[in-house]
Design an enzyme around this catalytic site. Structure first.
Site, PDB file in Angstrom:
ATOM      1  N   HIS A 152       4.467 -33.537  -3.810  1.00 41.17           N
ATOM      2  CA  HIS A 152       5.601 -33.318  -2.907  1.00 41.17           C
ATOM      3  C   HIS A 152       5.104 -33.192  -1.481  1.00 41.17           C
ATOM      4  CE1 HIS A 152       4.213 -29.421  -4.481  1.00 41.17           C
ATOM      5  NE2 HIS A 152       4.536 -28.897  -3.319  1.00 41.17           N
TER       6      HIS A 152
ATOM      7  N   ASP B 293      13.935 -26.787   0.435  1.00 44.69           N
ATOM      8  CA  ASP B 293      13.056 -25.827  -0.232  1.00 44.69           C
ATOM      9  C   ASP B 293      13.835 -24.526  -0.458  1.00 44.69           C
ATOM     10  OD1 ASP B 293       9.660 -25.453  -0.344  1.00 44.69           O
ATOM     11  OD2 ASP B 293      10.927 -23.676  -0.532  1.00 44.69           O
ATOM     12  N   ILE B 294      13.668 -23.945  -1.639  1.00 50.42           N
ATOM     13  CA  ILE B 294      14.418 -22.744  -2.005  1.00 50.42           C
ATOM     14  C   ILE B 294      13.943 -21.502  -1.232  1.00 50.42           C
ATOM     15  CG2 ILE B 294      12.975 -21.868  -3.912  1.00 50.42           C
ATOM     16  CD1 ILE B 294      15.570 -21.766  -5.604  1.00 50.42           C
TER      17      ILE B 294
ATOM     18  N   GLU C  58       1.675 -24.926  -5.702  1.00 44.46           N
ATOM     19  CA  GLU C  58       2.346 -24.133  -6.745  1.00 44.46           C
ATOM     20  C   GLU C  58       2.974 -25.027  -7.806  1.00 44.46           C
ATOM     21  OE1 GLU C  58       5.267 -21.709  -4.844  1.00 44.46           O
ATOM     22  OE2 GLU C  58       3.781 -20.693  -3.588  1.00 44.46           O
ATOM     23  N   VAL C  59       3.518 -26.149  -7.377  1.00 51.08           N
ATOM     24  CA  VAL C  59       4.246 -27.025  -8.300  1.00 51.08           C
ATOM     25  C   VAL C  59       3.422 -28.298  -8.510  1.00 51.08           C
ATOM     26  CG1 VAL C  59       6.390 -28.261  -8.737  1.00 51.08           C
ATOM     27  CG2 VAL C  59       6.439 -26.099  -7.474  1.00 51.08           C
TER      28      VAL C  59
ATOM     29  N   HIS D  74       6.184 -31.512   2.101  1.00 52.14           N
ATOM     30  CA  HIS D  74       7.049 -30.594   2.829  1.00 52.14           C
ATOM     31  C   HIS D  74       7.352 -31.219   4.191  1.00 52.14           C
ATOM     32  CE1 HIS D  74       6.009 -26.865   0.383  1.00 52.14           C
ATOM     33  NE2 HIS D  74       4.991 -27.643   0.075  1.00 52.14           N
TER      34      HIS D  74
HETATM   35  P1  AMP Z   1       3.594 -25.908  -2.920  1.00 50.57           P
HETATM   36  O1  AMP Z   1       2.999 -24.550  -2.719  1.00 50.57           O
HETATM   37  O2  AMP Z   1       3.147 -26.896  -1.894  1.00 50.57           O
HETATM   38  O3  AMP Z   1       3.393 -26.397  -4.349  1.00 50.57           O
HETATM   39  O4  AMP Z   1       5.142 -25.747  -2.674  1.00 50.57           O
HETATM   40  C1  AMP Z   1       6.089 -25.624  -3.673  1.00 50.57           C
HETATM   41  C2  AMP Z   1       7.391 -25.337  -2.998  1.00 50.57           C
HETATM   42  O5  AMP Z   1       8.437 -25.496  -3.938  1.00 50.57           O
HETATM   43  C3  AMP Z   1       7.522 -23.933  -2.417  1.00 50.57           C
HETATM   44  O6  AMP Z   1       7.739 -24.018  -1.015  1.00 50.57           O
HETATM   45  C4  AMP Z   1       8.732 -23.357  -3.155  1.00 50.57           C
HETATM   46  O7  AMP Z   1       9.537 -22.539  -2.332  1.00 50.57           O
HETATM   47  C5  AMP Z   1       9.458 -24.617  -3.595  1.00 50.57           C
HETATM   48  N1  AMP Z   1      10.322 -24.466  -4.761  1.00 50.57           N
HETATM   49  C6  AMP Z   1      10.015 -23.891  -5.952  1.00 50.57           C
HETATM   50  N2  AMP Z   1      11.054 -23.968  -6.787  1.00 50.57           N
HETATM   51  C7  AMP Z   1      12.053 -24.612  -6.122  1.00 50.57           C
HETATM   52  C8  AMP Z   1      13.379 -25.007  -6.443  1.00 50.57           C
HETATM   53  N3  AMP Z   1      13.922 -24.748  -7.643  1.00 50.57           N
HETATM   54  N4  AMP Z   1      14.117 -25.647  -5.509  1.00 50.57           N
HETATM   55  C9  AMP Z   1      13.590 -25.919  -4.304  1.00 50.57           C
HETATM   56  N5  AMP Z   1      12.335 -25.587  -3.935  1.00 50.57           N
HETATM   57  C10 AMP Z   1      11.576 -24.933  -4.831  1.00 50.57           C
END
Ligand code: AMP
Length: 119
Positions: free
Chosen positions: A104, A33-34, A99-100, A106
């Protein structure tokens, strides 16, 4: 809701943006995770256009579902997390602050984590 082909994880799968890869096979990709929230914070994503667990369980093949969950376990093994333990989280939808919009998991570990979040 339609899958957004421009979400950041779709771009990572298409290798349009880089990631710090931990594990990859035909079913899944795992990467750091970034914005790590723990000493170990890895994301595991299925290879396919799935927004959520509901979408994945309804629409993915049995082979992909099995392969994805094997990849989650394999990633934890590669990271050496079995003895001390780890937490799996799959935020889904707005109540959980997803967010994405690509399914996914974690994997969080590397220290004693706090209690389960429910606030
Ligand atoms: P969520 O809130 O569960 O959708 O988590 C999305 C996660 O994606 C967050 O923890 C972000 O830090 C992570 N994230 C967003 N962009 C990237 C990226 N380019 N590379 C790795 N992790 C990312």
């Amino acid at each position: 809701m339609a899958y957004d082909q421009n979400n950041v994880f779709a771009k990572i799968l298409r290798e349009e943006i880089p990631c710090a890869k931990i594990y990859e096979d035909e079913f899944a990709l795992a990467f750091n995770d970034i914005n790590a929230q723990a000493p170990v914070h890895v994301l595991v994503i299925p290879k396919g256009d799935y927004i959520s667990m509901a979408d994945f369980s309804a629409n993915a093949s049995t082979e992909l579902m099995a392969g994805f969950f094997r990849a989650v376990g394999e990633t934890a093994r590669i990271l050496g997390l079995e003895s001390d333990g780890y937490r799996l989280i799959a935020n889904t939808g707005s109540n959980a602050h997803q967010e994405v919009p690509h399914l996914h998991f974690h994997i969080l570990s590397g220290k004693k984590l706090g209690p389960m979040l429910c606030r």
